[in-house]
Design an enzyme around this catalytic site. Structure first.
Site, PDB file in Angstrom:
ATOM      1  N   ARG A   1       0.824  -1.216   0.000  1.00  0.00           N
ATOM      2  CA  ARG A   1       0.000   0.000   0.000  1.00  0.00           C
ATOM      3  C   ARG A   1       0.851   1.257   0.000  1.00  0.00           C
ATOM      4  NH1 ARG A   1      -2.065   0.324   6.197  1.00  0.00           N
ATOM      5  NH2 ARG A   1      -0.416  -0.918   7.128  1.00  0.00           N
TER       6      ARG A   1
ATOM      7  N   ARG B   1       6.256   9.183   3.994  1.00  0.00           N
ATOM      8  CA  ARG B   1       7.325   8.787   4.889  1.00  0.00           C
ATOM      9  C   ARG B   1       8.674   9.178   4.291  1.00  0.00           C
ATOM     10  NH1 ARG B   1       6.864   2.800   6.808  1.00  0.00           N
ATOM     11  NH2 ARG B   1       7.308   2.270   4.655  1.00  0.00           N
TER      12      ARG B   1
ATOM     13  N   ARG C   1      14.885  -3.420   3.369  1.00  0.00           N
ATOM     14  CA  ARG C   1      14.699  -4.169   4.606  1.00  0.00           C
ATOM     15  C   ARG C   1      15.563  -5.427   4.574  1.00  0.00           C
ATOM     16  NH1 ARG C   1       9.176  -2.453   5.597  1.00  0.00           N
ATOM     17  NH2 ARG C   1       8.803  -0.716   4.177  1.00  0.00           N
TER      18      ARG C   1
ATOM     19  N   ASP D   1      10.956  -8.134   7.762  1.00  0.00           N
ATOM     20  CA  ASP D   1      10.548  -7.172   6.736  1.00  0.00           C
ATOM     21  C   ASP D   1      10.340  -5.778   7.325  1.00  0.00           C
ATOM     22  OD1 ASP D   1       8.349  -8.818   7.869  1.00  0.00           O
ATOM     23  OD2 ASP D   1       7.082  -7.328   6.909  1.00  0.00           O
ATOM     24  N   ASN D   2      10.461  -5.631   8.632  1.00  0.00           N
ATOM     25  CA  ASN D   2      10.298  -4.313   9.244  1.00  0.00           C
ATOM     26  C   ASN D   2      11.602  -3.750   9.784  1.00  0.00           C
ATOM     27  OD1 ASN D   2       7.582  -4.248   8.661  1.00  0.00           O
ATOM     28  ND2 ASN D   2       6.954  -5.073  10.637  1.00  0.00           N
TER      29      ASN D   2
HETATM   30  P1  AMP Z   1       3.079  -4.581   8.170  1.00  0.00           P
HETATM   31  O1  AMP Z   1       2.577  -5.566   9.168  1.00  0.00           O
HETATM   32  O2  AMP Z   1       2.384  -3.255   8.193  1.00  0.00           O
HETATM   33  O3  AMP Z   1       4.569  -4.448   8.212  1.00  0.00           O
HETATM   34  O4  AMP Z   1       2.706  -5.174   6.723  1.00  0.00           O
HETATM   35  C1  AMP Z   1       3.059  -6.454   6.297  1.00  0.00           C
HETATM   36  C2  AMP Z   1       2.806  -6.593   4.811  1.00  0.00           C
HETATM   37  O5  AMP Z   1       1.418  -6.414   4.527  1.00  0.00           O
HETATM   38  C3  AMP Z   1       3.548  -5.556   3.970  1.00  0.00           C
HETATM   39  O6  AMP Z   1       3.963  -6.204   2.808  1.00  0.00           O
HETATM   40  C4  AMP Z   1       2.480  -4.511   3.698  1.00  0.00           C
HETATM   41  O7  AMP Z   1       2.713  -3.794   2.503  1.00  0.00           O
HETATM   42  C5  AMP Z   1       1.214  -5.352   3.604  1.00  0.00           C
HETATM   43  N1  AMP Z   1       0.011  -4.597   4.000  1.00  0.00           N
HETATM   44  C6  AMP Z   1      -0.346  -4.198   5.227  1.00  0.00           C
HETATM   45  N2  AMP Z   1      -1.539  -3.563   5.200  1.00  0.00           N
HETATM   46  C7  AMP Z   1      -1.966  -3.555   3.917  1.00  0.00           C
HETATM   47  C8  AMP Z   1      -3.119  -3.070   3.223  1.00  0.00           C
HETATM   48  N3  AMP Z   1      -4.106  -2.426   3.858  1.00  0.00           N
HETATM   49  N4  AMP Z   1      -3.188  -3.253   1.899  1.00  0.00           N
HETATM   50  C9  AMP Z   1      -2.219  -3.895   1.235  1.00  0.00           C
HETATM   51  N5  AMP Z   1      -1.109  -4.387   1.821  1.00  0.00           N
HETATM   52  C10 AMP Z   1      -0.973  -4.233   3.146  1.00  0.00           C
HETATM   53 MG    MG Z   2       5.980  -3.660   7.370  1.00  0.00          MG
END
Ligand code: AMP
Ligand code: MG
Length: 488
Positions: A87, A170, A177, A245-246
């Protein structure tokens, strides 16, 4: 701005070029003028005039080259396979006024090939949390992504309820990552050498001077990660989702979800409500950093001349680097030199906080009034609040501890001690309740509270007139945890 879009020159398997999907009827949330100046954004009239359109994806300036990055990762210790910007889009890379490369990354801006089950959007609530947290950490002196600003819109987004869609620009020194390497190792191993060169040339050019640039680069990533996590522990920050990944390869804090700042001191504190086993509890962060790097490093064995033994040597300095930085910082918070006696006092002090569930931030700051009575009215108040929270037994422990502490302090130059303590013990951190009040107002289109909290956190080490009692008030002891939704 001085554009330096280099990621787009890499192999096309690493990203997907695409424009943002605009939000409807965007409105300004907040704009970080300091970041804008640092980037050179303020020097460009077109960017200044159209920042809301740009942040909402309605207008893409000609020099922007939007793309979604692909990566992979281990989530909660399990291999999660391919992930990516689901996103968010890397909009542009620029050289800032310090000649530091910065990524402009727009989050909440529609579907990409990596969206999986998501909708490509971000809600106002999580956008404000990320906005204020990046700002807070940056101003506290912790390496972190920050943001240029955010917008809110009429686009509706379904989470537990329907919410307003928002977007955040951002700004981070890198969006690469640990998970980028995990993706390459699994899906395009032929790219590893080229990508490693890119990381070294772009982010670690000084490693080229070494006899073994790759190993020096890897060791430096290890050391920077250790130092970042030491900074988190010192300031009381819990990231909440330390998946591979973070974590950024530059050792800068990235991706804010269910993070938190320590209030009543409890090392076992779990801020992320989905973290049922406490994998990412505050006290586990140093070990998880090591776990992540240990999962990451072996991929480099594919490169010529990189052996398992050499990689073990890269990881080896992690613990000592963490300990050195953490212990030094802890002593500094007490105004003491880094020495064995200081550490003994520091750990006794942390035990006192834990046993009495005292507020982490306020208690450290309160010590200033002990060191320099009469000069610190605000800190005197903190100290008396703290004393009132001590049981009779704890009063005795405190008397004993503070007598020994003052005896140590009296051997030191007082001005230096005060200076150290003032610059290492914040008055303000982003408490969950603070962020929540700003969010509640913003959901009614009132952004003054976001702005006030932003101003407060711009100078976290100074007592400020715009503060209210609520800004520094921890929850009552044993209060039920504030529910922070993990959806974002
Ligand atoms: P996060 O837990 O925020 O680090 O996200 C983990 C993965 O899910 C990453 O690849 C994000 O880009 C994807 N992601 C999280 N929320 C969304 C969303 N609302 N739409 C699409 N991808 C998402
Ligand atoms: Mg993330």
């Amino acid at each position: 701005m001085r554009y330096q879009n280099t990621y787009i020159n890499l192999d096309t398997r690493l990203y997907h070029e695409q424009p943002p999907t605009p939000l409807d009827n965007p409105r300004a949330g907040h704009f970080n003028m300091q970041v804008a100046q640092q980037l050179g954004w303020t020097d460009d009239e077109d960017l200044m005039t159209h920042w809301v359109e740009i942040l909402s994806g309605q207008y893409v300036p000609a020099d922007f080259k939007p793309l979604a990055m692909v990566y992979a990762g281990h989530q909660f210790g399990q291999w999660a396979g391919q992930l990516g910007d689901g996103r968010g889009l890397l909009m542009a890379q620029v050289l800032d006024h310090n000649n530091q490369l910065q990524d402009l990354h727009l989050k909440g801006i529609g579907l990409t090939p990596y969206s999986r089950m998501g909708d490509g959007r971000a809600v106002l609530r999580s956008t404000i949390r990320e906005y204020l947290c990046g700002h807070a950490l940056t101003q506290l002196g912790v390496p972190s992504s920050n943001a240029l600003g955010f917008v809110v819109s009429d686009t509706r987004v379904r989470r537990e309820r329907m919410e307003a869609g928002a977007a955040l620009m951002r700004v981070a020194d890198s969006h690469i990552r640990l998970g980028h390497i995990e993706w390459i190792a699994s899906f395009a191993p032929d790219l590893l050498a080229e990508f490693t060169d890119y990381m070294i040339d772009t982010y670690y050019p000084e490693c080229r001077d070494s006899d073994a640039p790759i190993l020096t680069f890897l060791t430096t990533v290890v050391e920077r990660t250790a130092r970042m996590i030491a900074d988190w522990q010192l300031i009381g920050f819990a990231h909440g989702v330390m998946n591979t990944d973070n974590l950024s390869i530059t050792g800068s804090t990235l991706d804010f979800g269910p993070f938190g700042f320590m209030e009543r001191f409890n090392p076992a504190w779990i801020n992320n409500h989905s973290d049922h086993t406490g994998r990412y509890a505050y006290q586990n962060q140093p070990a998880i950093g090591h776990w992540n790097l240990n999962a990451w490093l072996p991929h480099f064995m594919r490169l010529e001349g990189v052996t398992r033994e050499a990689l073990a040597d890269c990881l080896a300095p992690y613990e000592a680097t963490f300990m050195q930085h953490y212990q030094q910082g802890l002593c500094r918070r007490l105004g003491l030199p880094h020495a064995k006696e200081s550490l003994t006092l520091a750990f006794e002090w942390l035990t006192l906080l834990e046993d009495n569930l005292l507020d982490y931030t306020n208690s450290f700051r309160a010590l200033l009034s002990l060191v320099a009575p009469d000069e610190h009215h605000y800190e005197e108040q903190l100290l008396s609040t703290m004393m009132n929270e001590l049981s009779d037994d704890a009063q005795q422990v405190w008397q004993d501890w503070s007598t020994r502490y003052i005896a140590q302090i009296q051997q030191l130059p007082l001005e230096q001690v005060i200076d150290d303590m003032q610059h290492n013990n914040p008055v303000y951190v982003l408490r969950n309740s603070m962020a929540q009040r700003a969010i509640t107002a913003a959901e009614q289109e009132q952004f003054e509270e976001v702005s006030r909290v932003f101003d407060l956190l711009a100078n976290p080490y100074q007592v400020q007139a715009i503060a209210t009692l609520l800004d520094t008030m921890p929850p009552t002891p044993h209060a039920p945890k504030m529910p922070i939704s993990c959806s974002s």
